[in-house]
Design an enzyme around this catalytic site. Structure first.
Site, PDB file in Angstrom:
ATOM      1  N   ARG A 187       0.992  -1.127   0.023  1.00  0.00           N
ATOM      2  CA  ARG A 187      -0.079  -0.137  -0.089  1.00  0.00           C
ATOM      3  C   ARG A 187       0.860   1.203  -0.043  1.00  0.00           C
ATOM      4  O   ARG A 187       1.809   1.152   0.760  1.00  0.00           O
ATOM      5  CB  ARG A 187      -0.924   0.056   1.346  1.00  0.00           C
ATOM      6  CG  ARG A 187      -2.152  -0.983   1.333  1.00  0.00           C
ATOM      7  CD  ARG A 187      -3.236  -0.667   0.299  1.00  0.00           C
ATOM      8  NE  ARG A 187      -4.296  -1.549   0.393  1.00  0.00           N
ATOM      9  CZ  ARG A 187      -4.380  -2.691  -0.486  1.00  0.00           C
ATOM     10  NH1 ARG A 187      -3.560  -2.920  -1.478  1.00  0.00           N
ATOM     11  NH2 ARG A 187      -5.196  -3.411  -0.666  1.00  0.00           N
ATOM     12  N   GLU A 219      -3.967   7.499  -5.269  1.00  0.00           N
ATOM     13  CA  GLU A 219      -3.895   6.674  -6.527  1.00  0.00           C
ATOM     14  C   GLU A 219      -5.265   6.935  -7.334  1.00  0.00           C
ATOM     15  O   GLU A 219      -6.229   6.958  -6.608  1.00  0.00           O
ATOM     16  CB  GLU A 219      -4.207   5.229  -6.185  1.00  0.00           C
ATOM     17  CG  GLU A 219      -2.849   4.484  -5.517  1.00  0.00           C
ATOM     18  CD  GLU A 219      -2.817   2.767  -5.427  1.00  0.00           C
ATOM     19  OE1 GLU A 219      -3.854   2.382  -5.766  1.00  0.00           O
ATOM     20  OE2 GLU A 219      -1.986   2.566  -4.805  1.00  0.00           O
ATOM     21  N   HIS A 245      -1.313   0.087  -9.607  1.00  0.00           N
ATOM     22  CA  HIS A 245      -1.827  -0.962  -8.734  1.00  0.00           C
ATOM     23  C   HIS A 245      -2.628  -2.125  -9.559  1.00  0.00           C
ATOM     24  O   HIS A 245      -3.675  -2.416  -9.235  1.00  0.00           O
ATOM     25  CB  HIS A 245      -3.169  -0.162  -7.944  1.00  0.00           C
ATOM     26  CG  HIS A 245      -3.048  -1.036  -6.491  1.00  0.00           C
ATOM     27  ND1 HIS A 245      -3.568  -0.331  -5.424  1.00  0.00           N
ATOM     28  CD2 HIS A 245      -2.990  -2.359  -6.150  1.00  0.00           C
ATOM     29  CE1 HIS A 245      -3.756  -1.066  -4.419  1.00  0.00           C
ATOM     30  NE2 HIS A 245      -3.686  -2.238  -4.836  1.00  0.00           N
TER      31      HIS A 245
HETATM   32  C1  DGY Z   1      -5.354  -6.391  -2.893  1.00  0.00           C
HETATM   33  O1  DGY Z   1      -5.898  -7.373  -3.035  1.00  0.00           O
HETATM   34  O2  DGY Z   1      -5.199  -6.101  -1.553  1.00  0.00           O
HETATM   35  C2  DGY Z   1      -4.705  -5.572  -3.891  1.00  0.00           C
HETATM   36  O3  DGY Z   1      -3.909  -4.538  -3.589  1.00  0.00           O
HETATM   37  C3  DGY Z   1      -5.582  -5.527  -4.889  1.00  0.00           C
HETATM   38  O4  DGY Z   1      -5.469  -6.616  -5.665  1.00  0.00           O
END
Ligand code: DGY
Length: 326
Positions: free
Chosen positions: A243, A272, A291
């Protein structure tokens, strides 16, 4: 009467098919997430909510839904967008989609490591912008991943499922020596990958490549800030597929600008997407993708199936197959 389920975006068809037999579906259509107002209006009267990582799910959403709300499943493994203690307090079953995106995300971490280490950002721009005129003996020089001395060291911050999958790829494929942080040492990983459990400062000081795999929470917010970046080698590459908020992005921008670290490969950032004038976008030592860690068809289908199965179980007052517990 069938219960109503709000789906915060159209996701792979398997989820819609699984759910529509048992529920009335209310789908937020379009590319963009629902605004807060659209979310609060959309969930009204719903017994289930299938949310995405960009939807903030908290007590207000539960209030807007009403007392019949039973279950919420995120279409993601990460759930920092959910106020899980508050949802639990309200007796709402909460789920996510673990395991199925481990390999896809680990592959992206490896790809970012390679692209950042080998200057793909700059090199690819130069090809497109007609800067590439000839083979250049001194051009587009990057960092080695193998050879020329000691094995390279890979620092895995957070040796969970995805961290282990990255470590495995880089140890077995590239012969890297793995250092890792985790709440406690993991003897099975130590044995399988000859890995070493260390504290974060040591990992940062010694690693040639650092890859982040911790969940975002109060403890990990800005885990990598200016003091931590200062510990890293000038030749080091930092990769983030977890993240954006785990890194203090201003501090990272400064570190990349001053070349106090070599490069970064980022699948996630804050916010984002980045504003068009964000300084990170100007840097040729920052390789960014949008992402897309879990973005393969089979992975997204499997995530959709898990999220839908969570909703169906919750509606029937059954334990969720992929539940988040606190
Ligand atoms: C998640 O699943 O947490 C990813 O960041 C998105 O696929």
């Amino acid at each position: 009467m069938k219960p109503t389920v709000f789906i915060a975006r159209r996701i792979p068809a398997i989820a819609h098919h699984l759910l529509e037999e048992h529920c009335e579906l209310r789908v937020h259509e379009g590319l963009m997430p629902p605004t807060r107002e659209e979310l609060l209006a959309g969930v009204q009267g719903c017994s289930g909510i299938l949310s995405l990582l960009s939807d903030r799910i908290d007590g207000e959403v539960c209030e807007a839904a009403g007392p019949q709300l039973k279950v919420i499943s995120n279409f993601a493994v990460g759930y920092n967008n959910m106020d899980v203690p508050e949802l639990a307090r309200r007796g709402i079953a909460v789920g996510n989609t673990p395991d199925v995106l481990t390999d896809a995300t680990a592959d992206i971490a490896v790809a970012l490591l390679l692209c950042a280490a080998r200057n793909f950002g700059r090199a690819s721009q130069d090809v497109r912008n007609d800067v590439w005129k000839t083979w250049q003996p001194l051009g587009w020089i990057g960092k080695d991943l193998v050879g020329f001395g000691e094995p390279k060291k890979l620092g895995i911050v957070g040796m969970g499922r995805i961290g282990s999958a990255v470590a495995k790829r880089m140890h077995l494929g590239w012969g890297m020596q793995v250092l890792y942080t985790a709440r406690s040492p993991k003897p099975e990983v130590d044995k399988e990958l000859s890995a070493t459990h260390v504290e974060l400062p040591k990992l940062l000081e010694e690693s040639d490549f650092v890859s982040l795999h911790v969940p975002l929470n109060d403890e990990t917010h800005h885990l990598i800030g200016a003091p931590e970046l200062t510990l890293m080698k000038e030749t080091a590459v930092l990769v983030n597929t977890a993240r954006g908020e785990i890194i203090d992005q201003d501090a990272l921008t400064e570190a990349l600008l001053s070349r106090s670290i070599y490069a970064a490969g980022l699948d996630v950032c804050t916010p984002e997407p980045l504003p068009a004038d964000d300084r990170l976008l100007q840097l040729d030592n920052c390789f960014l993708v949008p992402h897309l860690g879990s973005a393969t068809q089979a992975t997204r289908d499997a995530m959709a199936e898990r999220a839908a199965k969570n909703i169906l179980a919750g509606l029937q007052d059954q334990p969720l197959p992929y539940r988040i517990s606190i």
